[in-house]
Design a protein around this motif. Structure first.
Motif, PDB file in Angstrom:
ATOM      1  N   ASP A 595      37.830  42.829  36.341  1.00  0.00           N
ATOM      2  CA  ASP A 595      36.337  42.863  36.571  1.00  0.00           C
ATOM      3  C   ASP A 595      36.271  44.316  36.684  1.00  0.00           C
ATOM      4  N   ASN A 599      33.494  45.179  31.775  1.00  0.00           N
ATOM      5  CA  ASN A 599      32.200  44.673  32.301  1.00  0.00           C
ATOM      6  C   ASN A 599      32.269  43.069  32.641  1.00  0.00           C
ATOM      7  N   ASP A 601      32.393  39.586  34.019  1.00  0.00           N
ATOM      8  CA  ASP A 601      31.874  39.204  35.127  1.00  0.00           C
ATOM      9  C   ASP A 601      32.637  37.798  35.575  1.00  0.00           C
ATOM     10  N   THR A 603      32.413  35.781  37.910  1.00  0.00           N
ATOM     11  CA  THR A 603      31.789  34.830  38.585  1.00  0.00           C
ATOM     12  C   THR A 603      30.851  33.922  37.516  1.00  0.00           C
TER      13      THR A 603
END
Length: 746
Positions: A595, A599, A601, A603
């Motif tokens: 991360d 870019n 992510d 989550t």
């Protein structure tokens, strides 16, 4: 009782008017400073409240909570945090050209530490503020207006004697506009004001002979001197500031860089960010000459030490710090302030012009007040002197009067009817008396010791002094030159007492240019564990620890250290990771989260496929989604500069489940969640662009979805475990793309 009226109006008109009213309230009454005193309302009210509380520079400190509470209750009906924050900033010498509040206790630090709670800190007015901002408030030199509940009076503007807008600058965000004015040197600003008062035809360029440019409390170097003229003429522009870097020799021929001044924009979290940026340069091998970095800053000043290897290229490394970190930064100038009740962007000359006009207004009101006081004194003095000459008569009048009213009538209008005189001559002389109302009052209140000879002599001297003052004040009020000289004399006194040396260097410097060391190209092995921590190691290190590496890591890719990795996610995006951005070292060294270098992510996204960007340049990639859509895309389409692109356009509630390298002689097997299998030739997969949706790979039943995608070579044995038995994929019947497939027994 009259009936209520319903007024029909256009909703958009009401919203427009309400928003404009709100915007103007924020602009004028909260966020922007006044050009005359350079203060926002919260600052003005706080300083005035401290003045009213008697917290002067020569008096003991008082708790900030007391000041904040009093200001909020009397003048500023907003949150206590906003008042305390304004108070703290006015006490921070690293933010203001001249501090306005003398703080005692923890008022924060240049490194971004916040001030202690207001119940712990104490403050009082600085002498600079007392002498230059609040002097002569008792001489009716500014208008006083009612406070928010009309129970108190507060000054509309403080009678500031120097252009505070330039000296302390300003920062504020209003509605639809913002102000950003740099700080300047007090001595230079005063010199420019004096020069303008002597010749108001001076141009901005001529004024800049006195004001060289901004003078930030943190020092630093302004490196675009040639741009300053256009900035000061227009009131907008960009100032480039650099930190001050010195080179010190160490033992063994080594050197170290010492940063002793930082750009004004680095105040606060910027220092920590700078240290992290330098560490990242070291980790990514871009600044391999740096051995250690430490922040040795203290109350004495900034001192950030960067130790270097022996033989390091100091100049190139310094330029790298300017280019790659915030050691060189930009200060955006927008000299916006409230002038005549309206927000206006002003150049340097316009600000000085407003200031000088304000000074003449202050001086006029001040000397009118002083003149009126002296004229009142003159009237009384003349009455007392005249009374001393006829003191026997006055005593006779007082002894013959029944009350003060009769005595006063005699003194002012010569009324003698109700007074007993010793002789007709005394009565005749009394009838000729014509003292003024004030004089008569003074005579009646005069004490007997005033009749002593020396007291009469002192009264005459005082009268002569009063006449001189009246003549001087009238001269100041009637002649521009006289008033100018008084203002200039006052400014020169302020410069002598409060001005200090310039801290910021103004110059033209060449743009920082550095040569990036070319990284020696070599093969590395990329390792990423199931938690998303990634690193690279030498192939020999991987081979020695192959068993442990294979068991501990989810992704293992052999690649070149100068290349990029392509990471495809279930959201249809492709993220690129530069291998140079990843740490390279020992097998047991901990990696960094991907991360941090892309870019991606973690989550909200899941990795579907990860590969070396160079390896797929001449290949084809097949994409498959949960809803059974497939396509193949030429690998060259993913050779892009952007860190993130769309690799597959997805329909609503669809997601990418598979990305694989595909060859023309292969066969594709699609497996659904309900156990349907469909095998067809790889040639049937449609060629599409990277942002396309694709075509139907398999027809799905209701609530079914594509679960697995297999690619098998021609004549290749391929077996999977399905349920409790082995399923031979190569023995499945070859069909056409888009069919329903065959349900397999589990």
């Amino acid at each position: 009782m009259s009936e209520a009226q319903i007024i029909r109006t256009e909703y958009s008109d009401v919203m427009k008017k309400s928003y404009i009213d709100y915007a103007m309230s924020v602009i004028v009454a909260r966020a922007l400073p006044d050009v005359r005193d350079g203060l926002k309302p919260v600052q003005r009210r706080t300083l005035y409240d401290m003045h009213e509380l008697g917290i002067r520079w020569d008096k003991p400190y008082r708790k900030c909570a007391r000041i904040v509470g009093d200001t909020m209750g009397k003048y500023h009906p907003h949150g206590d945090s906003s008042i305390y924050e304004a108070l703290v900033v006015m006490a921070q010498d690293f933010k203001k050209g001249k501090i306005l509040v003398d703080g005692h206790g923890n008022f924060g630090s240049i490194e971004g530490d916040g001030a202690a709670a207001m119940r712990y800190t104490e403050a009082r007015l600085a002498k600079f503020t007392q002498d230059i901002f609040l002097a002569d408030l008792d001489k009716d030199i500014v208008n006083f207006v009612p406070n928010f509940d009309e129970t108190e009076k507060e000054p509309e503007v403080l009678p500031v004697r120097v252009p505070n807008l330039l000296v302390n600058g300003a920062e504020g965000i209003a509605v639809g506009m913002a102000t950003s004015i740099p700080t300047h040197n007090l001595g230079e600003v005063i010199d420019a004001v004096i020069a303008y008062m002597k010749d108001n035809t001076l141009t901005t360029k001529q004024l800049m002979k006195y004001i060289k440019g901004p003078d930030f409390p943190t020092g630093g170097i302004v490196v675009n001197q040639d741009d300053l003229l256009s900035i000061y003429e227009s009131g907008t522009g960009k100032i480039k500031i650099r930190g001050k870097v010195e080179t010190e020799d160490m033992k063994g021929g080594k050197k170290r860089l010492v940063i002793t001044e930082i750009p004004y924009t680095m105040i606060g979290a910027g220092i920590g960010k700078f240290l992290n940026d330098v560490c990242n340069l070291v980790e990514t091998k871009k600044a391999s000459d740096i051995v250690d970095i430490s922040n040795q800053s203290s109350k004495e000043g900034i001192r950030i030490v960067i130790e270097l290897k022996k033989g390091a290229d100091v100049e190139n490394l310094t330029n790298m710090l300017y280019k790659k970190t915030r050691l060189e930064d930009t200060f955006g100038v927008n000299m916006l302030a409230v002038a005549d009740g309206r927000p206006e962007t002003m150049g340097l000359k316009k600000i000085i012009e407003h200031h000088v006009d304000f000074q003449f207004e202050l001086a006029t009101r001040k000397y009118r007040t002083l003149l009126a006081k002296e004229q009142d004194k003159k009237e009384i003095q003349e009455g007392l002197i005249k009374a001393c000459d006829v003191i026997d008569l006055i005593i006779e009048i007082l002894r013959g009067s029944k009350n003060i009213k009769d005595a006063k009538a005699c003194l002012t209008n010569g009324v003698t009817e109700n007074i007993k005189f010793k002789s007709k001559i005394s009565q005749k002389m009394a009838a000729m008396l014509r003292f003024t109302e004030r004089q008569a009052t003074a005579i009646l209140e005069m004490r007997l010791y005033k009749l002593i000879g020396l007291e009469i002599e002192a009264l005459q001297k005082e009268h002569e002094e009063t006449l001189k003052k009246i003549a001087r004040y009238e001269d100041i009020l009637n002649h521009y030159e006289s008033m100018s000289s008084v203002i200039i004399e006052e400014l020169e006194q302020f410069r002598t007492e409060f001005a200090g040396a310039r801290r910021t260097v103004i110059m033209n410097a060449e743009e920082a240019v550095f040569e990036e060391k070319k990284i020696e190209e070599q093969e590395v092995v990329f390792l990423m564990d199931r938690f998303g921590y990634a690193r690279t190691v030498d192939p020999s290190v991987y081979e020695r620890n192959k068993e442990a590496a294979d068991s501990e890591n989810k992704y293992i890719v052999s690649c070149m250290n100068t290349g990029k990795l392509c990471l495809f996610t279930n959201t249809g995006k492709m993220h690129q990771i530069k291998l140079q951005d990843l740490p390279y070292g020992k097998f047991r060294d901990k990696g960094i989260p991907i991360d941090n270098v892309s870019n991606f992510d973690s989550t909200g996204e899941q990795i579907v496929y990860l590969c070396d960007g160079e390896q797929m340049r001449y290949a084809w990639l097949m994409f498959a989604t949960k809803q059974g859509m497939i396509k193949k895309v030429e690998g060259a389409e993913f050779q892009v500069i952007k860190r993130t692109i769309v690799a597959a356009k997805l329909q609503d509630e669809d997601e990418l489940i598979s990305v694989q390298l595909i060859h023309p002689n292969q066969q594709v097997v699609l497996q659904t969640k309900e156990g349907y299998f469909l095998k067809f030739a790889a040639d049937e997969v449609a060629e599409k662009k990277k942002a396309a949706v694709g075509v139907r790979g398999i027809k799905l039943k209701k609530n079914d979805e594509l679960e697995q995608v297999y690619l098998i070579g021609e004549g290749q044995e391929s077996t999977i475990r399905y349920g409790e038995r082995d399923l031979y994929l190569n023995r499945l019947k070859l069909a056409k793309r888009g069919g329903m497939g065959t349900k397999a027994r589990s």
